[in-house]
Design a protein around this motif. Structure first.
Motif, short mmCIF file in Angstrom:
data_model
loop_
_atom_site.label_atom_id
_atom_site.label_comp_id
_atom_site.label_asym_id
_atom_site.label_seq_id
_atom_site.Cartn_x
_atom_site.Cartn_y
_atom_site.Cartn_z
N ARG A 96 2.34 1.74 -3.45
CA ARG A 96 1.29 2.18 -4.38
C ARG A 96 1.03 3.68 -4.22
O ARG A 96 0.94 4.43 -5.18
CB ARG A 96 0.01 1.39 -4.10
N ARG A 97 0.95 4.12 -2.97
CA ARG A 97 0.65 5.54 -2.71
C ARG A 97 1.84 6.45 -2.98
O ARG A 97 1.68 7.66 -3.11
CB ARG A 97 0.19 5.70 -1.25
N ASN A 98 3.04 5.89 -2.99
CA ASN A 98 4.24 6.71 -3.17
C ASN A 98 4.99 6.31 -4.44
O ASN A 98 6.21 6.23 -4.45
CB ASN A 98 5.15 6.57 -1.93
N SER A 121 2.75 10.46 0.59
CA SER A 121 1.52 9.90 1.14
C SER A 121 1.92 9.05 2.34
O SER A 121 2.57 8.01 2.18
CB SER A 121 0.79 9.05 0.10
N ASP A 163 0.83 -1.20 0.00
CA ASP A 163 0.00 0.00 0.00
C ASP A 163 0.87 1.26 0.00
O ASP A 163 0.59 2.23 -0.71
CB ASP A 163 -0.92 -0.04 1.23
N TYR A 164 1.94 1.25 0.79
CA TYR A 164 2.86 2.40 0.86
C TYR A 164 3.48 2.68 -0.51
O TYR A 164 3.54 3.82 -0.97
CB TYR A 164 3.94 2.12 1.90
N LYS A 174 0.30 7.27 5.60
CA LYS A 174 -1.03 6.87 6.02
C LYS A 174 -1.30 7.19 7.48
O LYS A 174 -2.41 7.61 7.83
CB LYS A 174 -1.17 5.36 5.79
#
Ligand SMILES: [Zn+2]
Length: 357
Positions: A120-122, A185, A117-118, A187
């Motif tokens: 993907r967001r970055n 980003s 997730d990290y 979280k």
């Protein structure tokens, strides 16, 4: 800086051999953005191990609550996430064996989901307007400030809004309850702490802050000196020493290697005493990362002293280091590595004590 595509020089291929060489060079240049882990997992664990011992009770409780593990175990995380790859449109954690030991602690279902997730967001938000970028998070680990500069300054070549100093500021912002500035980003505070625990180590690795820029003949050039067209940073950048061959390895890898005696389980009393004696940086905690980077820049000057460079290879695009006195250089490297790891451990604890007094 890490995301630039290094320009392939126009060159006439007059025979098969030079055509093959051009292909190898093109491949080497395409692989350019790949950079080694600072200090390796071992160094990051040492930084975390020192900080674990220097925290106050409040900060210790917060670390345990947010991470569920020590800073020593958490510190390699931002390198482990580099094994999340974009595969057929999906971000998947596909670990490489050389990172495996330190990363195993993150390989729970929830831990893998967080890493994917990290990333993907970055992934792409660091692109310039109208441009394209990928793996932005890999650029959070360093800057490439020319060693001719005496301070870290965002106006200079080799800095960006997603370099190591910017990443540290963003992580500190989130730990203080503020939103992360673009393009980051982050979280939650747990993720901010995972980033901080790693990047405080990286900002103390001399070759992750200070860079030498070389022309094709191996002569140092100043990328900020105005003659940008004569010395465009992209063609003179040495990628943190990754593009400088030094014996059986490259200069960056030499600085990542630590003596086997320097392990998290064997942090000495004298190292801890030295860490306790590191003065807390003045001013607001948000300004500390730039101060640390400025200090590391001076350490980088020492790291590049006593080396001459041979002309750039037309095959690999690399330069070759020639040490004035290799034994003396390696001795001073080890001393500087120990000092920088000590400072990093001290400062990781100092930030967390400032956030949680
Ligand atoms: Zn790193």
């Amino acid at each position: 800086m890490s995301l630039e595509v290094y320009p392939i020089r126009a060159r006439a291929s007059i025979c098969d051999a030079s055509a093959i060489a051009a292909v190898i060079l093109a491949l080497a240049l395409l692989l350019g953005p790949i950079r080694a882990m600072a200090f390796g997992a071992q160094g990051h664990e040492v930084v975390g191990a020192i900080a674990d011992r220097l925290l106050n009770p409040h900060a210790s409780r917060q670390v345990a609550h947010l991470l569920g593990m020590s800073l020593q175990a958490a510190a390699p995380w931002a390198d482990c996430v580099k094994d999340v790859r974009l595969d057929a449109g999906e971000f998947r954690y596909m670990p490489e064996s050389h990172r495996q030991r330190a990363c195993r602690v993150f390989e729970t279902p929830a831990g893998i989901a967080r890493m994917e997730d990290y990333v993907r967001r970055n992934w792409s938000a660091c692109a310039a307007p109208g441009g394209h970028a990928s793996a932005c998070h890999k650029a959070y680990h360093y800057a490439d400030v020319a060693i001719q500069r005496s301070r870290y300054d965002r106006a200079d070549v080799g800095t960006s809004d997603h370099d190591i100093v910017s990443a540290l500021r963003a992580a500190i912002d989130v730990l203080r309850g503020r939103p992360a500035p673009a393009p980051f980003s982050i979280k939650d505070r747990s993720e901010a702490l995972l980033m901080l625990a790693h990047f405080v180590g990286d900002v103390h690795q001399p070759l992750h802050v200070g860079a030498i820029y070389l022309d094709a003949d191996g002569r140092p050039v100043d990328p900020d000196a105005g003659a940008q067209t004569a010395h465009p940073a992209g063609s003179t950048g040495t990628r943190g020493g990754n593009a400088i061959d030094a014996g059986s390895t490259d200069l960056h890898a030499q600085w990542d290697q630590l003596p086997t005696s320097l392990r998290p389980s064997s942090v000495s009393a004298s190292m801890l005493a030295a860490a306790r004696a590191v003065p807390t940086s003045p001013g607001d905690v948000g300004a500390w990362p730039a101060e640390w980077a400025s200090e590391t820049l001076l350490a980088a000057r020492a790291a590049y002293a006593g080396i001459a460079f041979e002309p750039q290879s037309s095959v690999t695009g690399h330069w070759t280091a020639r040490f004035d006195d290799a034994d003396a250089y390696h001795l001073s490297r080890r001393r500087l590595q120990t000092e920088q790891l000590t400072r990093a451990g001290a400062r990781l604890a100092q930030v967390l004590k400032a956030v949680w007094p």
